[in-house]
Enzyme design. Structure first.
Site: not given
Ligand code: F6R
Length: 241
Positions: A67, A136, A138, A143
């Site tokens: 992303d 959440d 994702h 999401e």
């Molecule tokens: C990042 C991504 C997100 C993160 C998720 C967890 O490229 O796709 O899904 O993996 O938000 O983020 P952290 O590791 O910062 O808790």
């Protein structure tokens, strides 16, 4: 799903890096799906060390990131392109032309989504997809929703995600409200998936994702349907499993 339980973040990162390194050694032209965020940073650090030690070679690896924020230029300190350069690509020998991240500055975002899907389908399948998990549920920026897109799409980030990611920005108002994300299609079609989770605040969503029902309200619960998931977590994140 295989659970790899580690005492702490460092041990988790090393365990996950061992798996990734093994896959690259076995298949030097691996197609690696990559995530940003805090979960994989330690793993990237370990992989970088092994590259410096001459143990790993990334020269034939291709990468596709999950992303990118809409509206952040590649050199913006909080863009995911910059994150990947700073945390991995600048320290290893992956050719920059082998690395792929959606362009959040594209004028025509739909055209960019289509382009990115072509890049992914050009590889056939992702060999190894690295994932973190949002509070959440994702994965990528898919999401919770009534319906999920299989392909790359523009997404409105949830308040939970904006708040969680505001720790990387000076204030929450600076967090972009939209992102481009790979859809759940290529993620679920990846040959193998590594999910990283660290810290007590991830314990509940990990339990929901892997012990609860498969539901689009917890996108990571779809991983229950995948035949080859390795979940790497520290004690705190796996406390409720
Ligand atoms: C990042 C991504 C997100 C993160 C998720 C967890 O490229 O796709 O899904 O993996 O938000 O983020 P952290 O590791 O910062 O808790």
């Amino acid at each position: 799903m295989k659970i790899h339980r580690s005492a702490d973040y460092e041990a988790m990162s090393r365990q996950a890096a061992l798996l990734v390194a093994g896959q690259i050694s076995a298949r030097p032209d691996l197609v690696l799906g990559l995530a940003t965020g805090s979960s994989p940073v330690g793993m990237y650090r370990q992989l970088t060390e092994w590259y410096r030690d001459g143990i790993l070679d990334f020269s034939h690896v291709h990468s596709v990131n999950l992303d990118e924020y809409v509206g952040l230029s590649p050199d913006h300190p909080q863009s995911y392109r910059r994150f990947m350069q700073d945390n991995l690509f600048n320290h290893i020998n992956i050719p920059v032309e082998n690395t792929n991240i959606p362009n959040g500055m594209a004028e025509d975002l739909q055209a960019e989504c289509d382009r990115y899907d072509k890049v992914i389908s050009g590889f056939g399948r992702i060999d190894l997809q690295i994932l973190g998990i949002g509070l959440d549920g994702h994965i990528g920026f898919n999401e919770p929703a009534g319906a999920l897109s299989a392909g790359t799409h523009v997404v409105d980030l949830t308040e939970s995600t904006i708040e969680a990611n505001s720790r990387f920005f000076e204030e929450a108002s600076q967090v972009p409200r939209r992102a481009l994300t790979m859809g759940v299609g290529p993620i679920l079609q990846a040959r193998r998936i590594v999910l990283l989770a660290s810290g007590r605040d991830k314990a509940q969503i990990i339990a929901d994702a892997f012990l609860g029902p498969v539901t689009l309200q917890v996108p990571a619960s779809l991983l229950q349907l995948h035949p080859h998931v390795d979940l790497f977590g520290d004690e705190a994140a796996l406390a409720l499993l």
